[in-house]
Motif scaffolding. Structure first.
Motif, PDB file in Angstrom:
ATOM      1  N   THR A   1      32.526  -9.737  29.885  1.00  0.00           N
ATOM      2  CA  THR A   1      33.162  -8.428  29.761  1.00  0.00           C
ATOM      3  C   THR A   1      32.092  -7.438  29.328  1.00  0.00           C
ATOM      4  O   THR A   1      30.950  -7.820  29.059  1.00  0.00           O
ATOM      5  N   HIS A   2      32.458  -6.175  29.239  1.00  0.00           N
ATOM      6  CA  HIS A   2      31.496  -5.156  28.810  1.00  0.00           C
ATOM      7  C   HIS A   2      31.041  -5.455  27.388  1.00  0.00           C
ATOM      8  O   HIS A   2      31.838  -5.516  26.467  1.00  0.00           O
ATOM      9  N   GLY A   3      29.746  -5.682  27.231  1.00  0.00           N
ATOM     10  CA  GLY A   3      29.182  -5.904  25.906  1.00  0.00           C
ATOM     11  C   GLY A   3      29.260  -7.318  25.385  1.00  0.00           C
ATOM     12  O   GLY A   3      28.818  -7.591  24.270  1.00  0.00           O
TER      13      GLY A   3
ATOM     14  N   ARG B   1      22.244 -12.438  27.695  1.00  0.00           N
ATOM     15  CA  ARG B   1      22.984 -12.102  28.911  1.00  0.00           C
ATOM     16  C   ARG B   1      22.848 -13.201  29.964  1.00  0.00           C
ATOM     17  O   ARG B   1      23.794 -13.531  30.673  1.00  0.00           O
TER      18      ARG B   1
END
Length: 278
Positions: A76-78, A61
């Motif tokens: 984005t998400h994930g 991350r």
């Protein structure tokens, strides 16, 4: 004798991921591999990167955050997606592997909009190809296509009536495009046109594609169809593209995956009625 425990590393995963803490790759090496992956895929997944790079979720991350700050990707998400460059387009082989489950669901819904006796124009593109697979065996349908892959699927299924649009061959999506193809399209009238697009640009209210030669053909397809059906997975709502095909007002239905709901949540009711979620 007891030894003091080592302080936790910055790379330790706060979520307790069970991965080896030995860091074989440096941050620049990991980030280079992430960017290399994005050049051939539409999306990178945090958990997949964690396994491939033997790094913790927190480390991955952090890498993505640093790359986003440098303008090299978008979180984005994930995971993350490639930077939204209007001229970028993946090849058919890459797109065919991306969001395959969602495209299958979209194709099932779109195929249900086609009824016995229809004359159907099926565009090139991986999602339109999935629609073709689901209707090719209907002997009552008449098909028009500019897609080489679509033609192969229709012929293999024994489709009774197929009309093929010729013109300039575009390798990136295995289609025939350009002025000759647009002229040929206008010699037909169809009940339904199924279009794949590179982008559904909700901010500007447009559907777009990468190649001007392809856009000209798709504009002709819209003109000759009584009902225009756009098939687009949710990633098409996260980008724009070089060539404008038409205003979204010219489209009757946009069939997309349920994953696209957050993108369209703020649309006015009149526009929202066009959307069908698979």
């Amino acid at each position: 004798m007891q030894h003091a425990s080592s302080p936790p590393s910055d790379d330790d995963d706060p979520d307790g991921d069970d991965v080896a803490l030995e860091r074989v790759l440096s941050a620049p090496e990991r980030q280079a591999l992430v960017l290399q992956h994005l050049r051939t895929h539409l999306f990178v997944d945090v958990q997949a990167l964690r396994r491939e790079l033997s790094a913790s979720t927190a480390t991955i991350r952090r890498d993505l955050t640093e790359l986003e700050a440098r303008g090299l990707l978008r979180r984005t998400h994930g995971g993350a997606v490639s930077v939204n460059q209007v001229t970028f387009e993946n090849t058919n082989s890459v797109r065919a592997q991306s969001h395959a489950d969602e495209k299958g669901r979209i194709a099932e819904i779109a195929a249900g909009l086609i009824v016995d006796g229809d004359a159907v124009l099926i565009d090139s593109g991986t999602t339109a190809l999935e629609v073709a697979r689901r209707v090719a065996g209907n002997p009552t349908l008449t098909f028009v296509t500019n897609g080489a892959d679509v033609l192969a699927v229709l012929a293999a299924a024994g489709a009774r009536q197929i009309h093929v649009i010729g013109g300039e061959y575009v390798d990136i999506n295995h289609s025939f495009a350009g002025p000759l193809a647009a002229e040929m399209v206008r010699k037909f009238n169809v009940d339904k046109a199924v279009l794949s697009v590179s982008s559904v640009d909700l901010k500007r209210g447009l559907i777009c594609t990468q190649q001007p030669a392809v856009a000209a053909v798709q504009q002709a397809m819209i003109d000759i169809a009584q009902t225009v059906i756009v098939v687009a997975d949710h990633s098409k709502f996260e980008r724009t593209a070089l060539s404008v095909i038409a205003p979204l007002d010219r489209v009757d239905h946009v069939v997309t995956g349920r994953e696209a709901r957050p993108h369209v949540a703020a649309l006015p009711d009149k526009t929202m009625k066009k959307f069908i979620f698979a």
